[in-house]
Design an enzyme around this catalytic site. Sequence first.
Site, PDB file in Angstrom:
ATOM      1  N   GLU A  33      -3.220  -4.484  -3.034  1.00 14.10           N
ATOM      2  CA  GLU A  33      -3.749  -5.393  -4.066  1.00 14.10           C
ATOM      3  C   GLU A  33      -3.789  -4.706  -5.423  1.00 14.10           C
ATOM      4  O   GLU A  33      -3.398  -5.282  -6.444  1.00 14.10           O
ATOM      5  CB  GLU A  33      -5.165  -5.852  -3.705  1.00 14.10           C
ATOM      6  CG  GLU A  33      -5.242  -6.701  -2.450  1.00 14.10           C
ATOM      7  CD  GLU A  33      -5.435  -5.883  -1.177  1.00 14.10           C
ATOM      8  OE1 GLU A  33      -4.910  -4.752  -1.095  1.00 14.10           O
ATOM      9  OE2 GLU A  33      -6.108  -6.371  -0.263  1.00 14.10           O
TER      10      GLU A  33
ATOM     11  N   CYS B 112     -10.828  -3.149  -4.302  1.00 15.78           N
ATOM     12  CA  CYS B 112      -9.835  -4.137  -4.766  1.00 15.78           C
ATOM     13  C   CYS B 112     -10.537  -5.381  -5.297  1.00 15.78           C
ATOM     14  O   CYS B 112     -10.124  -5.963  -6.302  1.00 15.78           O
ATOM     15  CB  CYS B 112      -8.866  -4.499  -3.651  1.00 15.78           C
ATOM     16  SG  CYS B 112      -7.715  -3.163  -3.296  1.00 15.78           S
TER      17      CYS B 112
ATOM     18  N   CYS C 177     -10.525  -4.780   0.394  1.00 17.46           N
ATOM     19  CA  CYS C 177     -11.643  -3.831   0.358  1.00 17.46           C
ATOM     20  C   CYS C 177     -12.470  -4.058  -0.909  1.00 17.46           C
ATOM     21  O   CYS C 177     -12.046  -4.745  -1.848  1.00 17.46           O
ATOM     22  CB  CYS C 177     -11.123  -2.398   0.432  1.00 17.46           C
ATOM     23  SG  CYS C 177     -10.465  -1.774  -1.121  1.00 17.46           S
TER      24      CYS C 177
ATOM     25  N   CYS D  49      -4.349   0.767  -2.287  1.00 18.25           N
ATOM     26  CA  CYS D  49      -4.141  -0.502  -1.575  1.00 18.25           C
ATOM     27  C   CYS D  49      -3.088  -1.366  -2.269  1.00 18.25           C
ATOM     28  O   CYS D  49      -2.873  -1.275  -3.485  1.00 18.25           O
ATOM     29  CB  CYS D  49      -5.436  -1.308  -1.553  1.00 18.25           C
ATOM     30  SG  CYS D  49      -6.770  -0.576  -0.617  1.00 18.25           S
TER      31      CYS D  49
ATOM     32  N   GLU E  65       0.393   5.203   0.688  1.00 14.70           N
ATOM     33  CA  GLU E  65      -0.507   6.222   1.231  1.00 14.70           C
ATOM     34  C   GLU E  65      -0.068   7.617   0.804  1.00 14.70           C
ATOM     35  O   GLU E  65       1.000   7.798   0.201  1.00 14.70           O
ATOM     36  CB  GLU E  65      -0.566   6.075   2.759  1.00 14.70           C
ATOM     37  CG  GLU E  65      -1.174   4.725   3.149  1.00 14.70           C
ATOM     38  CD  GLU E  65      -1.409   4.549   4.634  1.00 14.70           C
ATOM     39  OE1 GLU E  65      -0.918   5.363   5.444  1.00 14.70           O
ATOM     40  OE2 GLU E  65      -2.110   3.582   4.991  1.00 14.70           O
TER      41      GLU E  65
ATOM     42  N   ASN F 183       0.829  -1.205   0.000  1.00 13.31           N
ATOM     43  CA  ASN F 183       0.000   0.000   0.000  1.00 13.31           C
ATOM     44  C   ASN F 183       0.860   1.250   0.000  1.00 13.31           C
ATOM     45  O   ASN F 183       1.936   1.297   0.610  1.00 13.31           O
ATOM     46  CB  ASN F 183      -1.035  -0.003   1.137  1.00 13.31           C
ATOM     47  CG  ASN F 183      -0.473  -0.258   2.506  1.00 13.31           C
ATOM     48  OD1 ASN F 183       0.527  -0.949   2.664  1.00 13.31           O
ATOM     49  ND2 ASN F 183      -1.108   0.294   3.521  1.00 13.31           N
TER      50      ASN F 183
HETATM   51  N1  THU Z   1      -5.233  -1.566   2.659  1.00 12.63           N
HETATM   52  C1  THU Z   1      -4.686  -2.367   1.709  1.00 12.63           C
HETATM   53  O1  THU Z   1      -3.645  -2.047   1.124  1.00 12.63           O
HETATM   54  N2  THU Z   1      -5.295  -3.528   1.433  1.00 12.63           N
HETATM   55  C2  THU Z   1      -6.366  -4.032   2.121  1.00 12.63           C
HETATM   56  O2  THU Z   1      -6.817  -5.129   1.812  1.00 12.63           O
HETATM   57  C3  THU Z   1      -6.966  -3.255   3.205  1.00 12.63           C
HETATM   58  C4  THU Z   1      -6.465  -1.865   3.350  1.00 12.63           C
HETATM   59  C5  THU Z   1      -4.520  -0.336   3.014  1.00 12.63           C
HETATM   60  C6  THU Z   1      -5.168   0.953   2.655  1.00 12.63           C
HETATM   61  C7  THU Z   1      -4.532   1.890   3.670  1.00 12.63           C
HETATM   62  O3  THU Z   1      -3.259   2.290   3.207  1.00 12.63           O
HETATM   63  C8  THU Z   1      -4.332   1.034   4.888  1.00 12.63           C
HETATM   64  O4  THU Z   1      -4.352  -0.317   4.420  1.00 12.63           O
HETATM   65  C9  THU Z   1      -5.401   1.200   5.961  1.00 12.63           C
HETATM   66  O5  THU Z   1      -6.657   1.079   5.424  1.00 12.63           O
END
Ligand code: THU
Length: 160
Positions: free
Chosen positions: A73, A113, A110, A71, A62, A60
């Site tokens: 994925e 994704c 999520c 994310c 941010e 991920n």
């Molecule tokens: N996130 C992912 O990368 N994948 C997931 O399956 C759930 C959430 C990330 C998004 C954000 O950067 C952090 O996790 C918290 O939500």
Amino acid sequence: MDYKQISFEMRLADTDADATAQMLLDKATEAARRAYAPYSRFRVGAAALLSDGTVVTGNNQENAAYPSGLCAERVTVFYANSRYPDTAITHLLIVAETDEGLLRQPVTPCGACRQVLIETEKRQASPIRIYLAGRDTVWCIASAAELMPLSFVPESLVNQ
Ligand code: THU
């Protein structure tokens, strides 16, 4: 209604049957450590195995403008498809850690994704086996399509 979301569950410690899952878990865990997640401190790693044996990883990313982040994925699948557009993804493993270490429970993707994974399957016309990894339990799902019923699909764009 007989709807079973989880195809089966396995405990990695109990099995060396699934060497693919173990290999992807190692790669995804390394990727999670490289995540850029200074805001949530929730680091997610994903590892995709392609049909020719290539492994692509992602994590991920941010951003201070929170919705601009992405994310693990989608970073992984979009990179795989941008770099190897004609090579199918056969397996995708997802894992996450906090400052306390790997999550005990498997991490679940999520909705956005899931949407992308489902369209990737349709595009390549073959299922992606999904492994949702926790510290000692992995949920195995035979196809991304199982992750989200009634998803929006390319045919949904046609007025029929
Ligand atoms: N996130 C992912 O990368 N994948 C997931 O399956 C759930 C959430 C990330 C998004 C954000 O950067 C952090 O996790 C918290 O939500």
